[in-house]
Design a protein around this motif. Structure first.
Motif, PDB file in Angstrom:
ATOM      1  N   ARG A 174      33.243  46.486  50.903  1.00 47.71           N
ATOM      2  CA  ARG A 174      33.918  45.112  50.760  1.00 47.71           C
ATOM      3  C   ARG A 174      33.892  44.377  52.452  1.00 47.71           C
ATOM      4  N   VAL A 175      34.253  42.777  51.785  1.00 45.47           N
ATOM      5  CA  VAL A 175      33.937  42.272  53.161  1.00 45.47           C
ATOM      6  C   VAL A 175      34.946  41.299  52.699  1.00 45.47           C
ATOM      7  N   GLY A 244      40.467  36.374  52.073  1.00 52.01           N
ATOM      8  CA  GLY A 244      40.270  36.674  51.415  1.00 52.01           C
ATOM      9  C   GLY A 244      39.237  38.472  51.234  1.00 52.01           C
ATOM     10  N   VAL A 245      39.480  39.364  50.736  1.00 51.29           N
ATOM     11  CA  VAL A 245      38.183  40.128  50.242  1.00 51.29           C
ATOM     12  C   VAL A 245      37.643  40.023  48.980  1.00 51.29           C
ATOM     13  N   SER A 246      36.681  40.783  49.271  1.00 50.98           N
ATOM     14  CA  SER A 246      35.495  40.516  48.111  1.00 50.98           C
ATOM     15  C   SER A 246      34.626  41.955  48.293  1.00 50.98           C
ATOM     16  N   SER A 247      34.285  42.245  47.046  1.00 52.45           N
ATOM     17  CA  SER A 247      32.412  42.554  47.361  1.00 52.45           C
ATOM     18  C   SER A 247      31.441  42.368  48.093  1.00 52.45           C
ATOM     19  N   ALA A 248      30.091  42.956  48.988  1.00 52.49           N
ATOM     20  CA  ALA A 248      29.382  42.821  49.419  1.00 52.49           C
ATOM     21  C   ALA A 248      28.460  41.350  48.296  1.00 52.49           C
ATOM     22  N   SER A 249      28.419  42.076  47.316  1.00 53.89           N
ATOM     23  CA  SER A 249      27.643  40.774  46.586  1.00 53.89           C
ATOM     24  C   SER A 249      27.714  39.502  46.582  1.00 53.89           C
ATOM     25  N   PRO A 263      31.873  42.739  57.943  1.00 55.80           N
ATOM     26  CA  PRO A 263      32.029  43.831  56.819  1.00 55.80           C
ATOM     27  C   PRO A 263      33.944  44.412  57.171  1.00 55.80           C
ATOM     28  N   LEU A 264      33.904  45.005  56.393  1.00 56.21           N
ATOM     29  CA  LEU A 264      35.403  45.439  56.611  1.00 56.21           C
ATOM     30  C   LEU A 264      35.490  46.843  56.056  1.00 56.21           C
ATOM     31  N   PRO A 268      38.419  50.541  50.637  1.00 55.61           N
ATOM     32  CA  PRO A 268      37.713  51.542  50.121  1.00 55.61           C
ATOM     33  C   PRO A 268      36.113  50.355  49.375  1.00 55.61           C
ATOM     34  N   PRO A 269      35.342  51.150  48.996  1.00 53.62           N
ATOM     35  CA  PRO A 269      34.417  50.847  48.155  1.00 53.62           C
ATOM     36  C   PRO A 269      35.291  50.208  46.754  1.00 53.62           C
ATOM     37  N   LEU A 270      34.017  49.202  46.458  1.00 49.26           N
ATOM     38  CA  LEU A 270      34.574  48.753  44.743  1.00 49.26           C
ATOM     39  C   LEU A 270      34.004  49.413  43.647  1.00 49.26           C
TER      40      LEU A 270
END
Length: 299
Positions: A174-175, A244-249, A263-264, A268-270
């Protein structure tokens, strides 16, 4: 001749035709009997009778008529998903063009298959030219799968919907997504969830995966702004209305001049999932799942 489903109860046989489903879906979308009737080229009494017959058969009230604007009941919302999927499957089955070259419609709410999207599309075209792979963005938690708009979907995070099968393909870190002029955007080193706790969090409640429950209770943000899609999510963050928080993609595929991704690592990974309907899946679904896994493995 009308197409129908003959459904049996303990005392009688009831014939439910596809027109009952089409009528209900028109009501669900228009939220008004008069507009639904005009859309279906029927009279309003005919629409009311059709809805009443469907509700009698199901033994449930699908529409709340107590307010000025019609609203679906909990049973109506659940039935809407099933009715839409059933109609979509029927329409696809009787489409002559699809009998010859039935495409595999692959939905996604955002970011598709991340960095593996282009390799998947290119390899599929090379190895399965007889089955076009159509990538469709649908702003919906199941990317149109529950409503029958697609045959399979690339989803992120856990999905709770009846009749769906999922297979985990990979996971993504997550980022944090920050306004580019935020002090956090220039802070050296990785960020943590606690660093975002005092900010307003922008949440995509329609197709996103982040909720306030991502934060442990002592550090849970108290302020949130809700939006309905990824584009509005990015716009709100760029405008400085929140983080916000989202995925690396998301960072790779949705760059924005007013948004900085960081990076966060403590989040936990998504998981990235391939999902499809358990009933009547597209014949090429298994091949798609196998290819997606191979692409991730080879990378």
């Amino acid at each position: 001749m009308p197409t129908f489903l003959r459904l049996c109860s303990g005392r009688m046989t009831v014939r439910i035709e596809l027109r009952h489903l089409r009528c209900f879906l028109a009501i669900a979308e228009e939220r008004n009997l008069t507009r639904a009737a005009a859309r279906l080229h029927l009279t309003q009494p005919a629409v009311s009778r059709t809805l009443a017959a469907l509700e009698r058969h199901l033994g449930a009230r699908l529409v709340d008529r107590s307010t000025h604007h019609l609203e679906l009941t909990a049973e109506g919302r659940a039935f809407r998903e099933r009715a839409a999927a059933a109609l979509a499957a029927f329409d696809a089955a009787v489409d002559p063009a699809r009998l010859r070259h039935r495409p595999l419609r692959l939905g996604h709410a955002w970011s598709a298959f991340g960095p593996y999207t282009t390799p998947l599309l290119r390899r599929w075209q090379r190895e399965h030219p007889e089955t076009p792979l159509e990538l469709l963005r649908v702003d919906d938690r199941t990317a149109g799968l529950a409503r029958g708009q697609v045959d399979a979907a690339l989803l992120r995070g856990a999905v709770e919907a009846p009749g769906l099968v999922t297979a985990e393909l990979t996971s993504e870190p997550r980022v944090a997504a920050l306004p580019s002029d935020s002090p956090l955007a220039d802070r050296p080193g990785p960020l943590s969830l606690r660093d975002l706790a005092g900010e307003t969090v922008v949440l995509n409640t329609v197709s996103g995966t982040t909720a306030l429950t991502l934060w442990p209770l002592p550090d849970r943000p108290v302020s949130a702004l809700t939006v309905a899609n990824t584009d509005d999510w990015l716009t709100a963050i760029a405008a400085g209305r929140g983080v916000g928080v989202s995925s690396a993609s998301t960072a790779a595929l949705h760059p924005h001049p007013g948004v900085t991704y960081r990076p966060l690592p403590d989040a936990p990974p998504l998981p990235v999932l391939l999902a499809w309907r358990d009933a009547f899946p597209h014949p090429a679904t298994a091949a798609l799942a196998a290819m997606a896994r191979e692409i991730v493995r080879d990378a």
